[in-house]
Design a protein around this motif. Structure first.
Motif, short mmCIF file in Angstrom:
data_model
loop_
_atom_site.label_atom_id
_atom_site.label_comp_id
_atom_site.label_asym_id
_atom_site.label_seq_id
_atom_site.Cartn_x
_atom_site.Cartn_y
_atom_site.Cartn_z
N LEU A 140 -17.12 18.81 14.10
CA LEU A 140 -18.00 19.93 14.41
C LEU A 140 -17.38 20.85 15.46
O LEU A 140 -17.49 22.08 15.37
N ARG A 168 -23.19 28.18 5.19
CA ARG A 168 -22.14 27.54 4.39
C ARG A 168 -22.19 26.03 4.56
O ARG A 168 -22.03 25.28 3.60
N LEU A 169 -22.42 25.56 5.79
CA LEU A 169 -22.53 24.13 6.04
C LEU A 169 -23.72 23.55 5.28
O LEU A 169 -23.61 22.49 4.64
N ARG A 170 -24.86 24.25 5.30
CA ARG A 170 -26.03 23.78 4.54
C ARG A 170 -25.70 23.68 3.05
O ARG A 170 -26.07 22.72 2.38
N VAL A 174 -21.86 30.66 9.09
CA VAL A 174 -21.24 29.34 9.16
C VAL A 174 -22.28 28.26 8.86
O VAL A 174 -22.03 27.33 8.08
N LEU A 175 -23.45 28.37 9.47
CA LEU A 175 -24.51 27.39 9.24
C LEU A 175 -24.98 27.40 7.79
O LEU A 175 -25.25 26.34 7.21
N ALA A 190 -16.53 24.78 14.94
CA ALA A 190 -17.03 25.80 15.88
C ALA A 190 -15.88 26.62 16.46
O ALA A 190 -15.96 27.85 16.55
N ASP A 232 -22.74 33.04 13.45
CA ASP A 232 -23.28 31.67 13.41
C ASP A 232 -24.04 31.39 12.12
O ASP A 232 -23.87 30.34 11.51
N GLU A 233 -24.90 32.33 11.73
CA GLU A 233 -25.73 32.10 10.54
C GLU A 233 -24.90 31.94 9.28
O GLU A 233 -25.25 31.15 8.40
#
Length: 131
Positions: free
Chosen positions: A100, A120-122, A117-118, A104, A114-115
Motif C-alpha cells: 500500500l 481502480r483498487l476497488r 486510485v481508490l 501511494a 486519490d479517488e
C-alpha cells in the motif's frame, strides 16, 4: 497445496524468494493454508516455476525461522499452527502495508487523484473476489 498457487513474477524488482515468503505468509495468515497443510517440495515448486531450487529452499527456511512453517520429518514443510492474533484483520492488513505504501508513493509521483486510485483498487478487488 499445489505449486501453481504461488504467483512468481521473474521480472519483478522483488526477489523471487521474497515473493514466495510474502505470498505464503499472507496465505497462512488468512487461513487459506490451514495449520498442518503440507507444502509442495522445493523441487516441485522450482520445477513448476522454472526457478532455482535454492531460491525456494531459502524462502522455506526463512518462513520456518519465523514460525510460519514447520519441518515434518519425512513429509517436508507444513504450515505451523498460529495463534488467533496472527489471523486478526489488523495483523493481516499489516502484511499489506508495504504494498500500500508503494502504491501511494507511485500515485503521488504520477500525480494521480486519490479517488482515481481508490476506484481502480476497488475495481481490482472486485475482479479478484469474482475470480
Amino acid at each position: 497445496m499445489d505449486a501453481s498457487l504461488l504467483s512468481i513474477q521473474p521480472t519483478s524488482a522483488v526477489p523471487i524468494y521474497r515473493q514466495i515468503v510474502d505470498q505464503l505468509r499472507r496465505l497462512a495468515s488468512a487461513g487459506q493454508l490451514p495449520a498442518g497443510q503440507t507444502l509442495p517440495s522445493v523441487r516441485e515448486v522450482a520445477a513448476f516455476h522454472a526457478i532455482n531450487p535454492m531460491t525456494v529452499s531459502k524462502a522455506y527456511s526463512l518462513l520456518e525461522a519465523e514460525g510460519v512453517l514447520v519441518r515434518q520429518r519425512g513429509k517436508g514443510m507444513a504450515v505451523a499452527a498460529q495463534d488467533r492474533s496472527a489471523r486478526s484483520p489488523a495483523s493481516r492488513l499489516a502484511l499489506l502495508e508495504p504494498a500500500l505504501q508503494t502504491v501511494a508513493h507511485h500515485a503521488r509521483q504520477l500525480e494521480l487523484p486519490d479517488e482515481a486510485v481508490l476506484a481502480r483498487l476497488r475495481s481490482l478487488l472486485n475482479q479478484e473476489s469474482q475470480a
